[in-house]
Design a protein around this motif. Structure first.
Motif, PDB file in Angstrom:
ATOM      1  N   MET A   1       0.830  -1.210   0.000  1.00 20.28           N
ATOM      2  CA  MET A   1       0.000   0.000   0.000  1.00 20.28           C
ATOM      3  C   MET A   1       0.863   1.257   0.000  1.00 20.28           C
ATOM      4  O   MET A   1       2.013   1.225   0.448  1.00 20.28           O
ATOM      5  N   GLN A   2       0.273   2.324  -0.523  1.00 19.83           N
ATOM      6  CA  GLN A   2       0.951   3.615  -0.476  1.00 19.83           C
ATOM      7  C   GLN A   2       0.662   4.228   0.886  1.00 19.83           C
ATOM      8  O   GLN A   2      -0.486   4.265   1.339  1.00 19.83           O
ATOM      9  N   ILE A   3       1.719   4.717   1.566  1.00 21.52           N
ATOM     10  CA  ILE A   3       1.542   5.279   2.907  1.00 21.52           C
ATOM     11  C   ILE A   3       1.435   6.805   2.860  1.00 21.52           C
ATOM     12  O   ILE A   3       0.577   7.382   3.490  1.00 21.52           O
ATOM     13  N   THR A   4       2.355   7.458   2.122  1.00 18.90           N
ATOM     14  CA  THR A   4       2.273   8.924   2.000  1.00 18.90           C
ATOM     15  C   THR A   4       2.552   9.325   0.551  1.00 18.90           C
ATOM     16  O   THR A   4       3.144   8.539  -0.218  1.00 18.90           O
ATOM     17  N   SER A   5       2.151  10.554   0.191  1.00 19.48           N
ATOM     18  CA  SER A   5       2.352  10.974  -1.206  1.00 19.48           C
ATOM     19  C   SER A   5       3.567  11.889  -1.353  1.00 19.48           C
ATOM     20  O   SER A   5       4.190  11.947  -2.395  1.00 19.48           O
ATOM     21  N   SER A   6       3.906  12.606  -0.280  1.00 22.14           N
ATOM     22  CA  SER A   6       5.056  13.496  -0.393  1.00 22.14           C
ATOM     23  C   SER A   6       5.905  13.370   0.884  1.00 22.14           C
ATOM     24  O   SER A   6       5.478  13.825   1.930  1.00 22.14           O
TER      25      SER A   6
ATOM     26  N   THR B   1       6.789   9.991  -1.656  1.00 19.10           N
ATOM     27  CA  THR B   1       5.983   8.800  -1.915  1.00 19.10           C
ATOM     28  C   THR B   1       6.572   7.625  -1.152  1.00 19.10           C
ATOM     29  O   THR B   1       7.707   7.220  -1.410  1.00 19.10           O
ATOM     30  N   THR B   2       5.809   7.119  -0.179  1.00 18.24           N
ATOM     31  CA  THR B   2       6.277   5.946   0.568  1.00 18.24           C
ATOM     32  C   THR B   2       5.303   4.782   0.390  1.00 18.24           C
ATOM     33  O   THR B   2       4.098   4.974   0.256  1.00 18.24           O
ATOM     34  N   ILE B   3       5.870   3.598   0.390  1.00 19.50           N
ATOM     35  CA  ILE B   3       5.146   2.347   0.132  1.00 19.50           C
ATOM     36  C   ILE B   3       5.471   1.387   1.267  1.00 19.50           C
ATOM     37  O   ILE B   3       6.593   1.387   1.774  1.00 19.50           O
ATOM     38  N   ALA B   4       4.505   0.544   1.639  1.00 20.40           N
ATOM     39  CA  ALA B   4       4.761  -0.511   2.642  1.00 20.40           C
ATOM     40  C   ALA B   4       4.348  -1.863   2.089  1.00 20.40           C
ATOM     41  O   ALA B   4       3.371  -1.965   1.332  1.00 20.40           O
TER      42      ALA B   4
ATOM     43  N   THR C   1       7.449  -9.176   8.414  1.00 22.33           N
ATOM     44  CA  THR C   1       8.182  -7.910   8.516  1.00 22.33           C
ATOM     45  C   THR C   1       7.463  -6.875   7.676  1.00 22.33           C
ATOM     46  O   THR C   1       7.119  -7.143   6.515  1.00 22.33           O
ATOM     47  N   LEU C   2       7.238  -5.726   8.267  1.00 27.35           N
ATOM     48  CA  LEU C   2       6.661  -4.614   7.522  1.00 27.35           C
ATOM     49  C   LEU C   2       7.814  -3.764   7.012  1.00 27.35           C
ATOM     50  O   LEU C   2       8.578  -3.211   7.803  1.00 27.35           O
ATOM     51  N   PHE C   3       7.969  -3.727   5.692  1.00 29.18           N
ATOM     52  CA  PHE C   3       9.007  -2.895   5.087  1.00 29.18           C
ATOM     53  C   PHE C   3       8.359  -1.609   4.591  1.00 29.18           C
ATOM     54  O   PHE C   3       7.434  -1.655   3.779  1.00 29.18           O
ATOM     55  N   ILE C   4       8.852  -0.481   5.088  1.00 29.78           N
ATOM     56  CA  ILE C   4       8.336   0.810   4.649  1.00 29.78           C
ATOM     57  C   ILE C   4       9.480   1.508   3.919  1.00 29.78           C
ATOM     58  O   ILE C   4      10.626   1.470   4.387  1.00 29.78           O
ATOM     59  N   GLY C   5       9.187   2.093   2.784  1.00 30.63           N
ATOM     60  CA  GLY C   5      10.294   2.692   2.047  1.00 30.63           C
ATOM     61  C   GLY C   5       9.868   3.814   1.134  1.00 30.63           C
ATOM     62  O   GLY C   5       8.690   4.004   0.815  1.00 30.63           O
ATOM     63  N   GLU C   6      10.905   4.528   0.712  1.00 36.31           N
ATOM     64  CA  GLU C   6      10.714   5.708  -0.119  1.00 36.31           C
ATOM     65  C   GLU C   6      10.934   5.327  -1.588  1.00 36.31           C
ATOM     66  O   GLU C   6      11.901   4.616  -1.905  1.00 36.31           O
ATOM     67  N   VAL C   7      10.042   5.792  -2.464  1.00 32.63           N
ATOM     68  CA  VAL C   7      10.156   5.445  -3.886  1.00 32.63           C
ATOM     69  C   VAL C   7      11.318   6.224  -4.517  1.00 32.63           C
ATOM     70  O   VAL C   7      11.360   7.453  -4.448  1.00 32.63           O
ATOM     71  N   LEU C   8      12.259   5.462  -5.106  1.00 34.53           N
ATOM     72  CA  LEU C   8      13.411   6.093  -5.769  1.00 34.53           C
ATOM     73  C   LEU C   8      13.078   6.410  -7.218  1.00 34.53           C
ATOM     74  O   LEU C   8      13.500   7.410  -7.777  1.00 34.53           O
ATOM     75  N   SER C   9      12.323   5.496  -7.857  1.00 28.48           N
ATOM     76  CA  SER C   9      11.872   5.718  -9.234  1.00 28.48           C
ATOM     77  C   SER C   9      10.652   4.860  -9.468  1.00 28.48           C
ATOM     78  O   SER C   9      10.451   3.851  -8.774  1.00 28.48           O
ATOM     79  N   MET C  10       9.816   5.271 -10.395  1.00 29.61           N
ATOM     80  CA  MET C  10       8.630   4.474 -10.728  1.00 29.61           C
ATOM     81  C   MET C  10       8.242   4.779 -12.156  1.00 29.61           C
ATOM     82  O   MET C  10       8.527   5.861 -12.668  1.00 29.61           O
ATOM     83  N   GLU C  11       7.609   3.779 -12.799  1.00 31.42           N
ATOM     84  CA  GLU C  11       7.271   3.931 -14.201  1.00 31.42           C
ATOM     85  C   GLU C  11       6.042   3.127 -14.535  1.00 31.42           C
ATOM     86  O   GLU C  11       5.908   1.991 -14.059  1.00 31.42           O
TER      87      GLU C  11
END
Ligand SMILES: Cc1cc2nc3c(=O)[nH]c(=O)nc-3n(C[C@H](O)[C@H](O)[C@H](O)COP(=O)(O)O)c2cc1C
Length: 207
Positions: free
Chosen positions: A33-38, A40-43, A125-135
């Motif tokens: 899921m997307q956690i925040t937009s600015s 952009t973080t994903i979990a 494990t819940l991995f939360i991370g910041e999007v480096l690139s997306m397409e």
């Protein structure tokens, strides 16, 4: 407590890939899921037993690939019911390398994520991370978890966070696919093949 309501939560179906000792590995997840937009973080939630879990911890990165409804059942079988511990999952797959990660040709698009927080939650494990690139790579209909269950008649293996034990509701004979968990009700014809993973009737056992 009635667990039935859990089946009404909505998800997608994705391949999460990463690297272990420089080898491409990955598995199916619905829990993204997307956690925040600015920013952009994903979990994502990944079982401790999954090889992909240790790979993400090793690299601190993962790639989330969005699968289409009409994904080849071989992709669901390979990434969702086998382990990179034993097989090279990308060996027979069509893919193109982007950001040094193999992106499946069927993927609608991908998000390359750098892990910023790790939260251990019992079995997962819940991995939360910041999007480096997306397409976004193509126009297609993304597969939802509901479509996977209702149309593809897919099952969730024990490692999926949404796994629930099957309850036998009829008196008909039932046969379970030992590869992907698909349950067939009624006798198995000679030429029967699993609609999810394509194996023959010899790999089914009676429930
Ligand atoms: C539809 C579906 C959804 C799944 N969702 C998850 C999930 O969200 N998290 C998880 O840890 N495993 C999930 N799994 C199970 C893993 O994909 C499976 O255990 C896989 O074989 C692990 O491979 P690995 O050992 O190479 O990492 C799911 C499987 C399927 C088929």
């Amino acid at each position: 407590m009635n667990k039935e309501i859990l089946r009404d939560l909505s998800y997608g179906v994705y391949v999460v890939s990463s690297k272990k000792e420089d080898r491409d590995v990955g598995c199916i997840v619905n829990s993204a899921m997307q956690i925040t937009s600015s920013k952009t973080t994903i979990a994502i939630s990944v079982n401790l037993d999954n090889y992909t879990n240790s790979a993400i911890k090793e690299t601190g990165e993962f790639v989330l690939q969005v699968l289409p409804e009409e994904v080849d059942s071989n992709i669901l079988k390979t990434f969702g019911f086998q382990s990179s511990r034993e097989v090279d999952k990308f060996e027979e797959m069509d893919f193109e390398r982007k950001d040094n990660y193999p992106i499946l040709t069927c993927a609608i698009g991908y998000l390359h994520v750098r892990v910023t927080q790790i939260v251990e939650v019992g079995t997962h494990t819940l991995f939360i991370g910041e999007v480096l690139s997306m397409e976004k790579l193509k126009e297609d209909t993304p597969m939802t978890y509901a479509y996977y269950h209702q149309v593809k008649k897919g099952k969730s293996p024990k490692n999926a966070p949404t796994y629930q034990e099957e309850v036998k509701e009829s008196n008909k004979k039932q046969y379970v696919c030992t590869i992907c968990g698909y349950v067939h009700e009624g006798d198995l014809p000679e030429d029967f093949v699993c609609p999810i993973c394509g194996v023959g009737r010899e790999l089914f056992k009676e429930v």
